[in-house]
Design an enzyme around this catalytic site. Structure first.
Site, PDB file in Angstrom:
ATOM      1  CG  ASP A 121      19.016  20.759   1.277  1.00  0.00           C
ATOM      2  OD1 ASP A 121      19.735  20.400   0.335  1.00  0.00           O
ATOM      3  OD2 ASP A 121      18.819  20.087   2.284  1.00  0.00           O
ATOM      4  CG  ASP A 319      16.146  16.357   7.925  1.00  0.00           C
ATOM      5  OD1 ASP A 319      15.684  17.332   7.311  1.00  0.00           O
ATOM      6  OD2 ASP A 319      17.214  16.414   8.562  1.00  0.00           O
TER       7      ASP A 319
END
Length: 438
Positions: A121, A319
Site C-alpha cells: 500500500d 486497519d
C-alpha cells in the site's frame, strides 16, 4: 484498469460470511517453508495479495495442491534457492509486501536468503527495521545492494538471545518468531505483538514441534528445536472485513447478519462501533446489525469529543480507522480520528469531502468528522482507491450516496477483500466491475 460502478441508495439485507484473515494468511502461508513435510491450511482468503504469495512459493519449489476453494496443501520439501537470484523473483517480490514474510522461515531452515525491497500500500513510510534488527540480534548479517535493490542475508549461525523490539510490529514479530524456532538456544522477545494472528501462528508452530510460551502476551519465549513437522491449520475470520461490514450496514441503513464472526477474537472492535451509536447484537458466534435510521456518536464522560485512535493489540487496529471515519460521516455528533501509525492513510478524505462530508483534515494523522445525521445525502462522484482500506471506505460511502459513483484502481480493494462485488450483490447492492480505462 479495473473500476467499480456503484449505484448508491440501496439498503442491504441478509447474511454474509467473512473471509479468512488476510493478515494471518500472509504469515501462516510463509510458515510452510519451515518444514519439508506437508502442511494443510483451511479458510485461506481468495484475494490478490494471498494468491500472489502462494504463486511466489510455488515458483520457489513448494508443491501447492488446491484441495477446495479455501483449502490448500503445501509441501516445501525441495526449495530452489537459485530462484532467489532470478529477475522473476525480484519483480514478484518487489510488487508484494507480504514477500518480506518468507525471510524468517528461509533464514531458519537454510541459513541464508535474499529479498527485494517489498511493495504494498502507498500509505506512507512502512519501515522494515524491526524485522532486520531482530534477525541481526539472532546473528544474521545483512548486505543491501542499492544497485539492484536486494537485501542479502547470511544466517548460517542463528543463536537465541534476548531482544526488546523497537515497536510491537505484527509482521516483525511473526518473522523473528519463525527465524527463532529453529535457532540454537532460547530466544526471548519482549514488546512482541500479541494480535490473534500472532497467537494463531504460535499455536500452529507449536503443533509443528516448536516450543513457544507466553502466547497472547507481549513477552514470548522460544526454545529452539532442530526440526519442525507438518500440521493442519484453520485461519480465523478476517476482523477487518467484519468491521467493514458493521460500518457498511450502519451507513446504508441495512439489516445484516455476519455469520461465524469469531467473536471471541475481535477484542475492542464491537465496542468501538457501539460507541459510534451502532446497535449490534452478538448471538453465539454471529453479529446481527439491525437497520438504523440514525446513530449517535458517544462522548467522553466529561462531555468532550470522542477520539478513536489506533493502538497495538488489544487496542483498536489501525486497519479499521478508515472504516470508522467513513461510518461517522452520517452519524449524529463529532469524532476525532487519530491515525498514529501511517502518515498518508487519511489523505483519501478529500474524496469524502467532495461527496459532501464535513471533515477537517487537521494534519496527516488526524481528522475531525462532523456527522451529517443524514440531513444531507452524500453524492456520487468518480474517485480512485489509494489503498485497500481507503478503497473499501470509499465503497461504503458510494453505497450510501445518492447517484452513481465510479471507483478506479479497484484492484487495490481486490488485494484485501474476496469477491466483494459478488458478495455485496447477494445482499442487494448494485455494483459492477467495469473497464475503467474506457
Amino acid at each position: 484498469m479495473l473500476s467499480f460502478r456503484i449505484e448508491g441508495g440501496h439498503r442491504l439485507k441478509g447474511d454474509i460470511i467473512p473471509q479468512g484473515a488476510k493478515n494471518e494468511a500472509l504469515q501462516i502461508v510463509c510458515a510452510v517453508l519451515l518444514t519439508p513435510e506437508p502442511v494443510t491450511i483451511h479458510n485461506i482468503p481468495d484475494i490478490r495479495d494471498v494468491n500472489k504469495l502462494i504463486e511466489l512459493l510455488g515458483d520457489m519449489g513448494v508443491v501447492v495442491e488446491k484441495l477446495s476453494s479455501s483449502s490448500y496443501r503445501f509441501t516445501a520439501k525441495d526449495i530452489d534457492l537459485n530462484y532467489l537470484e532470478s529477475d522473476a523473483y525480484r519483480l514478484k517480490g518487489s510488487a508484494l509486501r507480504g514477500s518480506i514474510m518468507v525471510l524468517g522461515p528461509l533464514l531458519a531452515r537454510f541459513g541464508k536468503s535474499r529479498i527485494p525491497k517489498p511493495g504494498g500500500d502507498k500509505i506512507g513510510r512502512r519501515r522494515l527495521d524491526t524485522h532486520f534488527l531482530g534477525f541481526e540480534k539472532l546473528g544474521a548479517k545483512f548486505n543491501y545492494d542499492p544497485q539492484n535493490g536486494f537485501y542479502n542475508i547470511d544466517a548460517s549461525n542463528l543463536q537465541g538471545c534476548y531482544m526488546l523490539l523497537d515497536e510491537a510490529s505484527v509482521t516483525g514479530t511473526a518473522n523473528i518468531l519463525m527465524a527463532a524456532v529453529l535457532s540454537k538456544g532460547t530466544t526471548t522477545i519482549y514488546h512482541a505483538a500479541c494480535e490473534p494472528y500472532i497467537q494463531q501462528l504460535c499455536k500452529m508452530l507449536n503443533r509443528m514441534g516448536a516450543k513457544i510460551s507466553g502466547i497472547g502476551s507481549n513477552l514470548l519465549t522460544i526454545e529452539g528445536v532442530d526440526y519442525l513437522k507438518g500440521t493442519e491449520h484453520t485461519m480465523l475470520p478476517d476482523m477487518i472485513e467484519i468491521g467493514s461490514f458493521i460500518g457498511m450496514a450502519a451507513m446504508t441503513q441495512s439489516e445484516i447478519t455476519i455469520k461465524n464472526a469469531g467473536v471471541e477474537h475481535l477484542g475492542i472492535i464491537p465496542e468501538t462501533f457501539r460507541r459510534l451509536g451502532i446497535r449490534l447484537d452478538i448471538k453465539g458466534d454471529d453479529i446481527y446489525i439491525p437497520a438504523q435510521e440514525h446513530y449517535e456518536i458517544d462522548t467522553f464522560i466529561d462531555g468532550s469529543i470522542m477520539t478513536v485512535s489506533d493502538h497495538p493489540w488489544p487496542g483498536f487496529t489501525p486497519d479499521l480507522l478508515s472504516i470508522v471515519l467513513v461510518t461517522a460521516v452520517q452519524a449524529k455528533g463529532t469524532v476525532l480520528i487519530h491515525q498514529k501509525m501511517f502518515e498518508s492513510r487519511l489523505f483519501f478524505v478529500d474524496k469524502l469531502i467532495e461527496m459532501g462530508s464535513q471533515i477537517i483534515l487537521c494534519d496527516p494523522h488526524r481528522a475531525t468528522v462532523i456527522g451529517l445525521n443524514r440531513a444531507i445525502p452524500l453524492r456520487g462522484i468518480r474517485m480512485t482507491s489509494p489503498d485497500i482500506r481507503a478503497g473499501v471506505s470509499l465503497l461504503i460511502a458510494a453505497m450510501s450516496a445518492k447517484g452513481v459513483s465510479i471507483i478506479d484502481n479497484a484492484e487495490q480493494i481486490d488485494r484485501g477483500y474476496q469477491q466483494i462485488d459478488t458478495r455485496l450483490r447477494n445482499l442487494g447492492a448494485v455494483i459492477e466491475r467495469i473497464d475503467g480505462s474506457k
